[in-house]
Design a protein around this motif. Structure first.
Motif, short mmCIF file in Angstrom:
data_model
loop_
_atom_site.label_atom_id
_atom_site.label_comp_id
_atom_site.label_asym_id
_atom_site.label_seq_id
_atom_site.Cartn_x
_atom_site.Cartn_y
_atom_site.Cartn_z
N ASN A 251 0.82 -1.21 0.00
CA ASN A 251 0.00 0.00 0.00
C ASN A 251 0.85 1.26 0.00
O ASN A 251 0.47 2.29 -0.56
N LEU A 252 2.03 1.18 0.64
CA LEU A 252 2.96 2.31 0.63
C LEU A 252 3.67 2.43 -0.70
O LEU A 252 3.80 3.52 -1.26
N PHE A 253 4.11 1.29 -1.24
CA PHE A 253 4.98 1.35 -2.41
C PHE A 253 4.23 1.38 -3.74
O PHE A 253 4.79 1.80 -4.75
N ARG A 254 2.96 0.96 -3.77
CA ARG A 254 2.24 0.99 -5.04
C ARG A 254 2.09 2.40 -5.61
O ARG A 254 2.32 2.61 -6.80
N ALA A 312 -2.22 12.19 -4.86
CA ALA A 312 -3.42 12.06 -4.02
C ALA A 312 -3.38 10.77 -3.21
O ALA A 312 -3.72 10.76 -2.02
N ALA A 313 -2.96 9.67 -3.83
CA ALA A 313 -2.87 8.40 -3.11
C ALA A 313 -1.82 8.46 -2.02
O ALA A 313 -2.01 7.94 -0.91
N ALA A 314 -0.69 9.09 -2.32
CA ALA A 314 0.37 9.21 -1.33
C ALA A 314 -0.07 10.07 -0.15
O ALA A 314 0.21 9.76 1.01
N THR A 315 -0.77 11.15 -0.44
CA THR A 315 -1.27 12.01 0.62
C THR A 315 -2.29 11.28 1.48
O THR A 315 -2.30 11.41 2.71
N ALA A 316 -3.13 10.48 0.85
CA ALA A 316 -4.10 9.69 1.61
C ALA A 316 -3.39 8.72 2.55
O ALA A 316 -3.80 8.53 3.71
N TYR A 317 -2.32 8.10 2.07
CA TYR A 317 -1.54 7.19 2.93
C TYR A 317 -0.96 7.95 4.11
O TYR A 317 -1.04 7.50 5.27
N ASP A 318 -0.38 9.09 3.85
CA ASP A 318 0.25 9.88 4.93
C ASP A 318 -0.77 10.36 5.95
O ASP A 318 -0.44 10.52 7.13
N GLU A 319 -1.99 10.59 5.52
CA GLU A 319 -3.02 11.07 6.43
C GLU A 319 -3.80 9.94 7.10
O GLU A 319 -4.71 10.20 7.89
N GLY A 320 -3.45 8.69 6.77
CA GLY A 320 -4.14 7.56 7.38
C GLY A 320 -5.58 7.40 6.92
O GLY A 320 -6.43 6.95 7.68
N ALA A 321 -5.86 7.76 5.69
CA ALA A 321 -7.22 7.67 5.16
C ALA A 321 -7.65 6.20 5.06
O ALA A 321 -6.82 5.31 4.88
N PRO A 322 -8.95 5.94 5.17
CA PRO A 322 -9.42 4.54 5.16
C PRO A 322 -9.43 3.91 3.77
O PRO A 322 -9.54 2.70 3.65
N ASP A 323 -9.34 4.72 2.72
CA ASP A 323 -9.48 4.19 1.36
C ASP A 323 -8.13 4.05 0.65
O ASP A 323 -8.07 4.10 -0.58
N GLY A 326 -7.62 1.15 -2.25
CA GLY A 326 -8.22 1.50 -3.53
C GLY A 326 -7.48 2.63 -4.23
O GLY A 326 -7.24 2.57 -5.44
N ARG A 327 -7.11 3.65 -3.48
CA ARG A 327 -6.37 4.77 -4.07
C ARG A 327 -5.00 4.33 -4.57
O ARG A 327 -4.56 4.74 -5.65
N ALA A 328 -4.31 3.50 -3.79
CA ALA A 328 -2.99 3.02 -4.20
C ALA A 328 -3.09 2.20 -5.47
O ALA A 328 -2.25 2.33 -6.38
N TYR A 390 -17.25 -2.25 -4.15
CA TYR A 390 -18.40 -3.04 -3.69
C TYR A 390 -18.44 -3.13 -2.16
O TYR A 390 -19.52 -3.17 -1.56
N ALA A 391 -17.26 -3.13 -1.54
CA ALA A 391 -17.23 -3.12 -0.07
C ALA A 391 -17.83 -1.83 0.46
O ALA A 391 -18.58 -1.82 1.45
N ASN A 392 -17.50 -0.73 -0.20
CA ASN A 392 -18.07 0.56 0.21
C ASN A 392 -19.58 0.59 0.02
O ASN A 392 -20.32 1.14 0.84
N LEU A 393 -20.04 -0.01 -1.09
CA LEU A 393 -21.49 -0.08 -1.34
C LEU A 393 -22.18 -0.89 -0.25
O LEU A 393 -23.22 -0.47 0.28
N GLU A 394 -21.63 -2.04 0.10
CA GLU A 394 -22.23 -2.88 1.13
C GLU A 394 -22.24 -2.18 2.48
O GLU A 394 -23.20 -2.29 3.24
N ALA A 395 -21.16 -1.44 2.76
CA ALA A 395 -21.11 -0.71 4.03
C ALA A 395 -22.18 0.38 4.07
O ALA A 395 -22.83 0.60 5.10
#
Length: 412
Positions: A251-254, A312-323, A326-328, A390-395
């Motif tokens: 998730n970090l390196f992708r 955007a994906a890297a920033t999400a990782y740094d901020e501990g975002a839940p998604d 998927g972003r990576a 689909y996981a987000n949809l089910e949630a």
């Protein structure tokens, strides 16, 4: 920090990295022997302080490093990335003793790391690993006292011990690395929940390797484990929780694989701008042909879109975002596919000269293909993206079932 912009110090640092890559790293890369670890290059990365930043920087800084180095010296970028990929599990999940022994040497460039996940029958499907970690008893038949009929100690007595048996394949830096982060099955039939990560020094008895003849400037090889001994002191993280170690690393390196691709795309784009602005054709410059101008515009458009998604994906990782997963996946997928398109288009606009050995685009044309496969092929990334959607949809549907009033208001 907004994902779509960089601060002036970051912009200046990226420019400095591009200059360092061109002036100090590229000459060392040219002296390397294809298919072998370029240890002088790795040492220079350590001397410049770039390897130590692998353990002190966030995902966005990692992306800036990889993109900037890739622009001027793909070999330096790859050497840095492989040090990070192999050593990040030690940094994030290792014991104090493991970190003390290996991380300073990785940062100095005196120890080469490798990430050993893929197998001949389990490349992108990490949950299907078959390398066996077979648990040993604290005392085995044949040990002192066993012949006298004394009872064998239970497996729980003393530190846990295993023997690794099986094969790894397509491992970057194998068989020349100094240590490997190895993922092995400790619980048969448990899927992703039965995998453990081990730190395995290259000199362990029973561990051998062979180089594979690949389209790659760095070594890629197979590893054979013939009852290689490991103990609880070699475990990274927790027993049977190694899949988490692997996914945390990926998730970090992708996104930063995407940054590598963006760096190559930007190099190809800049080369194409310079060529089409100077090249005489059909009574003018190539740039004056609408088909050429539109092609260059498309290359720039896709490169910029990929860059923004990577950041955007890297920033999400740094901020501990839940998604982050998927972003990576989106960042790696878009950036690597984009780079393939841009480099191919650049070759087409340059013509035959771009395929001459030693030309920048000839080099990029060879380099750009592999990132669409490693650390999860493009098809795997699409699978991850769909699974997350689909996981987000089910949630969301589950939340609506709990709070029907909110659901009715939303419909209204």
């Amino acid at each position: 920090m907004p994902a779509f912009s960089l601060e002036p110090p970051q912009i200046a640092w990226a420019a400095e990295l591009r200059a360092l890559a061109a002036d100090r790293l590229h000459p060392l890369a040219e002296k390397g022997e294809p298919g072998h670890v370029n240890r002088p290059l790795v040492t220079e990365l350590g001397r410049l302080g770039l390897l130590s930043r692998l353990f002190t920087s966030g995902a966005l800084d990692l992306c800036l490093m990889r993109e900037s180095l890739a622009y001027a010296c793909t070999e330096a970028e790859t050497a840095l990335a492989l040090q990070g990929l192999g050593a990040h599990p030690v940094h994030a999940h290792g014991t104090p003793a493991q970190r003390k022994r290996w991380l300073p040497r990785v940062a100095e460039g005196t120890a080469v790391a490798a990430f050993a996940l893929s197998e001949p029958g389990a490349g992108s499907d990490a949950a299907a690993l078959t390398l066996r970690a077979e648990r040993e008893s604290a005392r085995r038949a044949g040990a002192p006292g066993a012949e006298s009929g004394a009872p064998l100690a239970a497996e729980s007595d003393g530190p846990a011990r295993w023997r690794l048996t099986g094969e790894k394949c397509w491992i970057s830096n194998a068989p020349e690395a100094d240590f490997y982060t190895v993922f092995a099955r400790t619980t048969p039939g448990a899927g992703a929940r039965g995998v453990t990560a081990f730190l395995v020094p290259a000199d362990r008895p029973g561990l051998t390797g062979a180089a594979l003849d690949m389209l790659s400037p760095h070594p890629i090889g197979s590893l054979d484990f013939d009852a290689v001994p490991v103990t609880a002191d070699d475990v990274l993280g927790e027993t049977d929780r190694g899949f988490r170690v692997a996914m945390d690393t990926l998730n970090l390196f992708r996104p930063s694989v995407g940054a590598f691709a963006v760096g190559m795309a930007r190099a190809a784009l800049d080369a194409t701008l310079a060529h089409t602005a100077r090249r005489d054709a059909f009574g003018g410059k190539l740039r004056d042909l609408q088909t050429v101008a539109h092609q260059v515009a498309e290359m720039a458009l896709r490169t910029e879109a990929a860059r923004l998604m990577v950041y955007a994906a890297a920033t999400a990782y740094d901020e501990g975002a839940p998604d982050v997963p998927g972003r990576a996946a989106m960042a790696k997928l878009l950036a690597t596919e984009t780079a393939q398109y841009v480099v191919d288009a650049a070759v087409q606009l340059h013509g035959a000269r771009a395929l001459r050995r030693g030309h920048l685009l000839e080099h990029l044309y060879r380099e750009v293909r592999a990132p669409r496969i490693y650390e999860g092929a493009s098809e795997v990334q699409r699978g991850i993206i769909a699974k997350e959607l689909y996981a987000n949809l089910e949630a969301a549907e589950a939340m609506d079932a709990v709070d029907p009033v909110s659901a009715q208001e939303a419909d209204a």
